[in-house]
Design a protein around this motif. Structure first.
Motif, PDB file in Angstrom:
ATOM      1  N   MET A  35       0.848  -1.193   0.000  1.00  0.00           N
ATOM      2  CA  MET A  35       0.000   0.000   0.000  1.00  0.00           C
ATOM      3  C   MET A  35       0.885   1.245   0.000  1.00  0.00           C
ATOM      4  O   MET A  35       1.856   1.327   0.753  1.00  0.00           O
ATOM      5  CB  MET A  35      -0.911   0.013   1.225  1.00  0.00           C
ATOM      6  N   PRO A  36       0.597   2.226  -0.841  1.00  0.00           N
ATOM      7  CA  PRO A  36       1.467   3.401  -0.966  1.00  0.00           C
ATOM      8  C   PRO A  36       1.478   4.265   0.286  1.00  0.00           C
ATOM      9  O   PRO A  36       0.600   4.178   1.154  1.00  0.00           O
ATOM     10  CB  PRO A  36       0.849   4.175  -2.136  1.00  0.00           C
ATOM     11  N   HIS A  37       2.498   5.111   0.363  1.00  0.00           N
ATOM     12  CA  HIS A  37       2.545   6.182   1.359  1.00  0.00           C
ATOM     13  C   HIS A  37       1.911   7.402   0.705  1.00  0.00           C
ATOM     14  O   HIS A  37       2.282   7.798  -0.407  1.00  0.00           O
ATOM     15  CB  HIS A  37       3.987   6.468   1.765  1.00  0.00           C
ATOM     16  N   THR A  38       0.960   8.001   1.389  1.00  0.00           N
ATOM     17  CA  THR A  38       0.186   9.081   0.774  1.00  0.00           C
ATOM     18  C   THR A  38       1.034  10.300   0.419  1.00  0.00           C
ATOM     19  O   THR A  38       0.642  11.106  -0.424  1.00  0.00           O
ATOM     20  CB  THR A  38      -0.973   9.498   1.704  1.00  0.00           C
ATOM     21  N   ASP A  39       2.206  10.463   1.045  1.00  0.00           N
ATOM     22  CA  ASP A  39       3.086  11.591   0.740  1.00  0.00           C
ATOM     23  C   ASP A  39       4.347  11.146   0.002  1.00  0.00           C
ATOM     24  O   ASP A  39       5.337  11.880  -0.026  1.00  0.00           O
ATOM     25  CB  ASP A  39       3.506  12.304   2.030  1.00  0.00           C
ATOM     26  N   GLY A  40       4.292   9.955  -0.586  1.00  0.00           N
ATOM     27  CA  GLY A  40       5.509   9.422  -1.185  1.00  0.00           C
ATOM     28  C   GLY A  40       5.347   8.883  -2.586  1.00  0.00           C
ATOM     29  O   GLY A  40       4.399   9.207  -3.311  1.00  0.00           O
ATOM     30  N   VAL A  41       6.292   8.021  -2.948  1.00  0.00           N
ATOM     31  CA  VAL A  41       6.446   7.512  -4.303  1.00  0.00           C
ATOM     32  C   VAL A  41       6.260   6.001  -4.321  1.00  0.00           C
ATOM     33  O   VAL A  41       6.757   5.301  -3.431  1.00  0.00           O
ATOM     34  CB  VAL A  41       7.862   7.845  -4.832  1.00  0.00           C
ATOM     35  N   VAL A  42       5.532   5.499  -5.311  1.00  0.00           N
ATOM     36  CA  VAL A  42       5.502   4.059  -5.571  1.00  0.00           C
ATOM     37  C   VAL A  42       6.536   3.753  -6.650  1.00  0.00           C
ATOM     38  O   VAL A  42       6.523   4.349  -7.724  1.00  0.00           O
ATOM     39  CB  VAL A  42       4.107   3.588  -6.023  1.00  0.00           C
ATOM     40  N   LEU A  43       7.435   2.829  -6.329  1.00  0.00           N
ATOM     41  CA  LEU A  43       8.464   2.400  -7.276  1.00  0.00           C
ATOM     42  C   LEU A  43       8.001   1.080  -7.867  1.00  0.00           C
ATOM     43  O   LEU A  43       8.177   0.020  -7.271  1.00  0.00           O
ATOM     44  CB  LEU A  43       9.803   2.239  -6.550  1.00  0.00           C
ATOM     45  N   SER A  44       7.373   1.134  -9.040  1.00  0.00           N
ATOM     46  CA  SER A  44       6.873  -0.069  -9.693  1.00  0.00           C
ATOM     47  C   SER A  44       8.000  -0.746 -10.458  1.00  0.00           C
ATOM     48  O   SER A  44       8.663  -0.129 -11.294  1.00  0.00           O
ATOM     49  CB  SER A  44       5.736   0.269 -10.657  1.00  0.00           C
ATOM     50  N   LEU A  45       8.205  -2.032 -10.179  1.00  0.00           N
ATOM     51  CA  LEU A  45       9.292  -2.782 -10.803  1.00  0.00           C
ATOM     52  C   LEU A  45       8.767  -3.771 -11.835  1.00  0.00           C
ATOM     53  O   LEU A  45       9.423  -4.769 -12.149  1.00  0.00           O
ATOM     54  CB  LEU A  45      10.093  -3.504  -9.720  1.00  0.00           C
ATOM     55  N   ALA A  46       7.609  -3.459 -12.393  1.00  0.00           N
ATOM     56  CA  ALA A  46       6.948  -4.372 -13.330  1.00  0.00           C
ATOM     57  C   ALA A  46       7.762  -4.617 -14.595  1.00  0.00           C
ATOM     58  O   ALA A  46       7.618  -5.666 -15.239  1.00  0.00           O
ATOM     59  CB  ALA A  46       5.571  -3.822 -13.705  1.00  0.00           C
TER      60      ALA A  46
END
Length: 501
Positions: A98-109
């Motif tokens: 689940m993401p951090h609302t003030d941050g970045v999702v690093l997708s490694l797809a």
């Protein structure tokens, strides 16, 4: 219980908008434009993993295509204090992605290549985004396969398996992810390249490979994994045993292991679960049985024949009302198709479900199922049960309707009760799904302040600013204190010493 954030004020919304612009502007020079997502319609698909009850959108999602881009993203986020949550296929069931609302999702797809298969060393080097099942498919021409097989193996990635130390129906005989991985390569939050393990059976220095496997993305970002492959068995057969009493099925599991038999797979389902599954995949299950066991043997034809006979004798002695042995590979796969499709089958009979994950001593299987039956009346919700019986890993699926005002809260309380009861029976709050956000409060039930302090010390060693997958796994003082579930043993530190990133 994970408490979603309250609705922000206009001032807070303006501050979030400014922060989002800063993050996007900062990262825009590191990746192509198409690899940076920040509009609501683009980031909403990333707001949760398989635990859909809890969700929040990140500031942005970045989809790097090279190791250099990953390193630069992490180093830049570290420099500016941007939280980062690494994400694979999003099949996790504890809110770990689940993401951090003030941050970045690093997708490694996009890191989805099988780099090398060595049939002589029986290993495969794969990128983190390779699907679990794809490894076995690629190794099949060499007569090899990758043993850990979570139910989501057609979709889950090896990077996520490393993060959660995933198991599967064959983990009893062949082990979890940690037993089948030789090496993990990646980056720390600051962008430092790290390697855990080696291509051999040992590596110089401290053995940190078991530390990174199961660390839930809190210590480093995994990019490449070397897995152990094993030869495909000559033959495999599966027993489907029916029991008129759930406790008798649970006792049979303990008797099988106690007799010295280690089946290739040993799974259990109760009657409500088999009914849901049979209606979905028509696996041939006995719908009159209170519970069924699936017991598999693999190896040479002689080994399998002997083990099937031994297992059948134990099962009959424990009260099995009927025993069926697969007579073909097609029938064996059909038996297992029901177990593999237990989760989607549950989705057909309930608007929502919460899949729990705890582990208990095998001898207490009957006790925990009796307790869950009582809890259904207490919380007014149904629960269907399917689990890796051989190693005591439970997967109760609590059925509820999130559209009903109080049902989510009741499902959370039901799940917490199962976890707490599992600990009281000598077990653990998790087996393979991890802690994530789902089991933060339950960590207070199992671990003391000193033990949590040790976990935080390890976290600090790898991630001193606490930016990598923050607010997961290790609970805060306030959460434990408010829940009234602090574990304090003589001579150990009070929770006043526990800090939170």
């Amino acid at each position: 219980m994970f408490t979603p954030q309250e609705t922000p004020s206009n001032t807070e919304l303006q501050a979030k908008s400014m922060r989002q612009r800063l993050i996007v502007q900062t990262l825009s020079s590191l990746v192509p434009q198409h690899a940076l997502l920040f509009t609501p319609e683009d980031t909403t698909p990333y707001e949760c993993d398989g635990l859909t009850a809890y969700r929040q959108r990140p500031m942005c999602v970045v989809l790097p295509e090279t190791e250099e881009q990953v390193q630069a993203i992490l180093a830049t986020c570290f420099e500016h204090g941007f939280p980062v949550v690494a994400r694979g296929a999003g099949t996790g069931l504890s809110g770990g992605a689940m993401p951090h609302t003030d941050g970045v999702v690093l997708s490694l797809a996009k890191f989805n290549k099988i780099l090398h298969i060595d049939p002589l060393a029986k290993t495969a080097d794969v990128q983190c985004g390779v699907r679990n099942l794809a490894i076995s498919e690629a190794a099949a021409p060499y007569g090899l396969y990758y043993a850990p097989d979570p139910s989501s193996q057609i979709a889950c990635t090896i990077g996520g398996n490393v993060a959660e130390n995933s198991g599967g129906v064959h983990c009893l005989k062949y082990g979890l992810t940690v037993h089948n991985v030789l090496k993990v390569k990646g980056f720390t939050m600051s962008g430092q390249a790290v390697t855990f393990g080696s291509d051999g059976f040992d590596a110089p220095g401290l053995d940190l490979l078991p530390l990174i496997v199961g660390s839930e993305g809190m210590l480093a970002v995994t990019l490449e994994v070397t897995v152990r492959l094993i030869p495909q068995p000559q033959i495999a057969k599966c027993i489907m045993a029916s029991f008129s009493e759930v406790r008798a099925a649970g006792d049979a599991v303990a008797q099988l292991i106690g007799s010295g038999i280690i089946p290739a797979g040993l799974e259990m389902m109760d009657q409500p679960m088999t009914a849901a599954v049979e209606d979905f995949v028509h696996a041939g299950y006995d719908l009159n049985a209170a519970a069924i066991l699936l017991c598999e043997s693999d190896g040479t034809p002689e080994e399998v024949q002997e083990e099937i006979e031994r297992m059948s004798a134990v099962l009959r002695k424990c009260g099995a009302s009927s025993i069926s042995v697969s007579q073909s590979e097609e029938e064996r796969l059909r038996f297992w198709s029901g177990r593999k499709n237990a989760f989607p089958a549950s989705g057909r009979i309930s608007p929502d479900y919460m899949c729990m994950d705890s582990t208990i001593p095998r001898k207490r299987l009957g006790d925990i199922l009796d307790a869950i039956k009582t809890m259904q009346d207490t919380y007014g919700l149904r629960c269907v049960n399917v689990f890796h019986a051989g190693d005591g890993n439970l997967h109760p699926l609590i059925l509820f309707d999130a559209n009903q005002a109080d049902q989510l809260a009741r499902a959370e309380a039901f799940g917490a009760d199962i976890l707490e009861t599992s600990v009281a029976m000598g077990g653990s709050i998790t087996g393979e799904h991890g802690v994530g956000v789902e089991k933060l409060s339950s960590m207070c039930v199992q671990f003391t302040a000193e033990e949590l302090q040790q976990m935080l010390s390890i976290k600090r060693a790898f991630d001193p600013l606490g930016l990598l997958n923050p607010s997961k796994v290790i609970p805060s003082l306030h959460r434990c204190a408010e829940g009234g579930k602090m574990v304090v043993r003589q001579g150990q530190l009070p929770f006043a010493h526990i800090e939170r990133f």
